[in-house]
Design a protein around this motif. Structure first.
Motif, PDB file in Angstrom:
ATOM      1  N   SER A  61       0.125  -1.088  -0.044  1.00  0.00           N
ATOM      2  CA  SER A  61       0.026  -0.122   0.416  1.00  0.00           C
ATOM      3  C   SER A  61       1.072   1.209   0.130  1.00  0.00           C
ATOM      4  O   SER A  61       2.292   0.629   0.831  1.00  0.00           O
ATOM      5  CB  SER A  61      -1.163  -0.297   1.160  1.00  0.00           C
ATOM      6  N   MET A  62       0.594   2.465   0.003  1.00  0.00           N
ATOM      7  CA  MET A  62       0.828   3.620  -0.455  1.00  0.00           C
ATOM      8  C   MET A  62       1.351   3.965   1.459  1.00  0.00           C
ATOM      9  O   MET A  62       2.379   4.279   1.647  1.00  0.00           O
ATOM     10  CB  MET A  62       0.090   4.930  -0.530  1.00  0.00           C
ATOM     11  N   GLU A  63       0.524   3.373   2.518  1.00  0.00           N
ATOM     12  CA  GLU A  63       1.215   3.315   3.507  1.00  0.00           C
ATOM     13  C   GLU A  63       2.690   3.103   4.185  1.00  0.00           C
ATOM     14  O   GLU A  63       3.074   3.496   4.259  1.00  0.00           O
ATOM     15  CB  GLU A  63       0.095   3.069   4.648  1.00  0.00           C
ATOM     16  N   LYS A  64       2.920   1.683   3.118  1.00  0.00           N
ATOM     17  CA  LYS A  64       3.838   0.856   3.486  1.00  0.00           C
ATOM     18  C   LYS A  64       5.017   1.720   2.987  1.00  0.00           C
ATOM     19  O   LYS A  64       5.885   1.942   3.356  1.00  0.00           O
ATOM     20  CB  LYS A  64       3.467  -1.095   3.398  1.00  0.00           C
ATOM     21  N   LYS A  65       4.647   2.428   1.900  1.00  0.00           N
ATOM     22  CA  LYS A  65       5.572   2.832   0.900  1.00  0.00           C
ATOM     23  C   LYS A  65       6.171   4.232   1.735  1.00  0.00           C
ATOM     24  O   LYS A  65       6.925   4.722   1.971  1.00  0.00           O
ATOM     25  CB  LYS A  65       4.563   3.288  -0.242  1.00  0.00           C
ATOM     26  N   ALA A  66       5.697   4.615   2.177  1.00  0.00           N
ATOM     27  CA  ALA A  66       6.046   5.746   3.271  1.00  0.00           C
ATOM     28  C   ALA A  66       6.841   5.660   4.205  1.00  0.00           C
ATOM     29  O   ALA A  66       7.380   6.282   5.030  1.00  0.00           O
ATOM     30  CB  ALA A  66       4.590   6.952   3.895  1.00  0.00           C
ATOM     31  N   MET A  67       6.369   4.138   5.195  1.00  0.00           N
ATOM     32  CA  MET A  67       6.902   3.839   6.305  1.00  0.00           C
ATOM     33  C   MET A  67       8.341   3.278   5.418  1.00  0.00           C
ATOM     34  O   MET A  67       9.856   3.773   6.306  1.00  0.00           O
ATOM     35  CB  MET A  67       6.245   2.339   6.312  1.00  0.00           C
ATOM     36  N   VAL A  68       8.394   2.753   4.548  1.00  0.00           N
ATOM     37  CA  VAL A  68       9.671   2.566   4.224  1.00  0.00           C
ATOM     38  C   VAL A  68      10.582   3.922   3.545  1.00  0.00           C
ATOM     39  O   VAL A  68      12.061   3.916   3.616  1.00  0.00           O
ATOM     40  CB  VAL A  68      10.181   1.675   2.934  1.00  0.00           C
ATOM     41  N   GLU A  69       9.797   5.081   3.274  1.00  0.00           N
ATOM     42  CA  GLU A  69      10.791   6.091   3.054  1.00  0.00           C
ATOM     43  C   GLU A  69      10.974   7.001   4.749  1.00  0.00           C
ATOM     44  O   GLU A  69      11.952   8.120   4.184  1.00  0.00           O
ATOM     45  CB  GLU A  69       9.979   6.938   2.542  1.00  0.00           C
ATOM     46  N   ASP A  70      11.050   6.279   5.639  1.00  0.00           N
ATOM     47  CA  ASP A  70      11.124   6.540   6.715  1.00  0.00           C
ATOM     48  C   ASP A  70      12.007   6.098   7.804  1.00  0.00           C
ATOM     49  O   ASP A  70      12.940   6.045   8.682  1.00  0.00           O
ATOM     50  CB  ASP A  70       9.762   6.639   8.148  1.00  0.00           C
ATOM     51  N   GLU A  71      12.466   4.576   7.096  1.00  0.00           N
ATOM     52  CA  GLU A  71      13.565   3.244   7.320  1.00  0.00           C
ATOM     53  C   GLU A  71      14.856   3.886   6.968  1.00  0.00           C
ATOM     54  O   GLU A  71      15.159   4.390   6.052  1.00  0.00           O
ATOM     55  CB  GLU A  71      12.787   2.433   6.626  1.00  0.00           C
ATOM     56  N   ALA A  72      15.748   3.733   8.627  1.00  0.00           N
ATOM     57  CA  ALA A  72      16.419   4.055   8.480  1.00  0.00           C
ATOM     58  C   ALA A  72      17.514   3.172   7.198  1.00  0.00           C
ATOM     59  O   ALA A  72      18.496   3.645   7.174  1.00  0.00           O
ATOM     60  CB  ALA A  72      17.092   3.887   9.852  1.00  0.00           C
ATOM     61  N   ILE A  73      17.116   2.311   7.007  1.00  0.00           N
ATOM     62  CA  ILE A  73      17.830   1.227   6.248  1.00  0.00           C
ATOM     63  C   ILE A  73      17.820   1.858   4.880  1.00  0.00           C
ATOM     64  O   ILE A  73      19.238   1.976   4.489  1.00  0.00           O
ATOM     65  CB  ILE A  73      17.880  -0.275   5.810  1.00  0.00           C
ATOM     66  N   TYR A  74      16.382   2.420   4.459  1.00  0.00           N
ATOM     67  CA  TYR A  74      16.347   3.010   3.455  1.00  0.00           C
ATOM     68  C   TYR A  74      17.358   4.433   2.964  1.00  0.00           C
ATOM     69  O   TYR A  74      17.860   4.379   2.144  1.00  0.00           O
ATOM     70  CB  TYR A  74      14.824   3.338   2.869  1.00  0.00           C
ATOM     71  N   MET A  75      16.503   5.216   4.498  1.00  0.00           N
ATOM     72  CA  MET A  75      17.755   6.789   4.021  1.00  0.00           C
ATOM     73  C   MET A  75      18.864   6.361   3.965  1.00  0.00           C
ATOM     74  O   MET A  75      19.377   7.484   3.285  1.00  0.00           O
ATOM     75  CB  MET A  75      16.908   7.149   5.438  1.00  0.00           C
ATOM     76  N   LYS A  76      20.077   6.257   4.748  1.00  0.00           N
ATOM     77  CA  LYS A  76      21.350   4.789   4.551  1.00  0.00           C
ATOM     78  C   LYS A  76      21.362   4.835   3.028  1.00  0.00           C
ATOM     79  O   LYS A  76      22.951   5.657   2.191  1.00  0.00           O
ATOM     80  CB  LYS A  76      21.895   4.251   5.637  1.00  0.00           C
ATOM     81  N   PHE A  77      20.535   4.082   2.366  1.00  0.00           N
ATOM     82  CA  PHE A  77      21.276   3.800   0.814  1.00  0.00           C
ATOM     83  C   PHE A  77      20.717   4.807  -0.307  1.00  0.00           C
ATOM     84  O   PHE A  77      21.483   5.063  -0.805  1.00  0.00           O
ATOM     85  CB  PHE A  77      19.986   2.469   0.888  1.00  0.00           C
ATOM     86  N   VAL A  78      19.974   5.726   0.067  1.00  0.00           N
ATOM     87  CA  VAL A  78      19.800   6.603  -0.618  1.00  0.00           C
ATOM     88  C   VAL A  78      20.684   7.398  -0.422  1.00  0.00           C
ATOM     89  O   VAL A  78      21.473   8.504  -1.040  1.00  0.00           O
ATOM     90  CB  VAL A  78      18.574   7.280  -0.219  1.00  0.00           C
TER      91      VAL A  78
END
Length: 105
Positions: A61-78
């Motif tokens: 869902s879009m909610e799960k996508k929004a959760m990933v954008e705040d995820e530490a692993i994702y932010m470090k990857f970016v």
């Protein structure tokens, strides 16, 4: 189901070997995040295209996508992999369930 695709223009100094490493790191890193159901990435086979690299992610869902954008692993990857190697990006989101209202995704 939400299909998120990001097309990237790479920095001029990104070599084919560096792009291969970026693809490997993308898969290995993003698959650690439980909200991401699927990771696909690749390089453009058209040498004249300005969009050299893509990442496609599946979310429930879009909610799960929004959760990933705040995820530490994702932010470090970016911060560590995407920003230093890319010039710009084009992000697209698609609803994959016919007849479902996107606002409820």
């Amino acid at each position: 189901m939400v299909y998120h695709v990001t097309l990237y223009k790479l920095q001029p100094e990104v070599t084919p070997a560096k792009l291969e490493q970026l693809m490997f790191s993308t898969r290995m890193t993003l698959l650690k995040i439980p909200e991401i159901l699927s990771v696909k990435c690749g390089k453009n086979i058209d040498p004249t295209s300005e969009w050299t690299f893509f990442i496609a992610l599946d979310f429930e869902s879009m909610e799960k996508k929004a959760m990933v954008e705040d995820e530490a692993i994702y932010m470090k990857f970016v911060a560590d992999m995407i920003k230093p190697n890319t010039v710009s990006a084009l992000e697209l989101d698609y609803e994959m369930e016919p007849g479902k209202a996107v606002k409820y995704s």
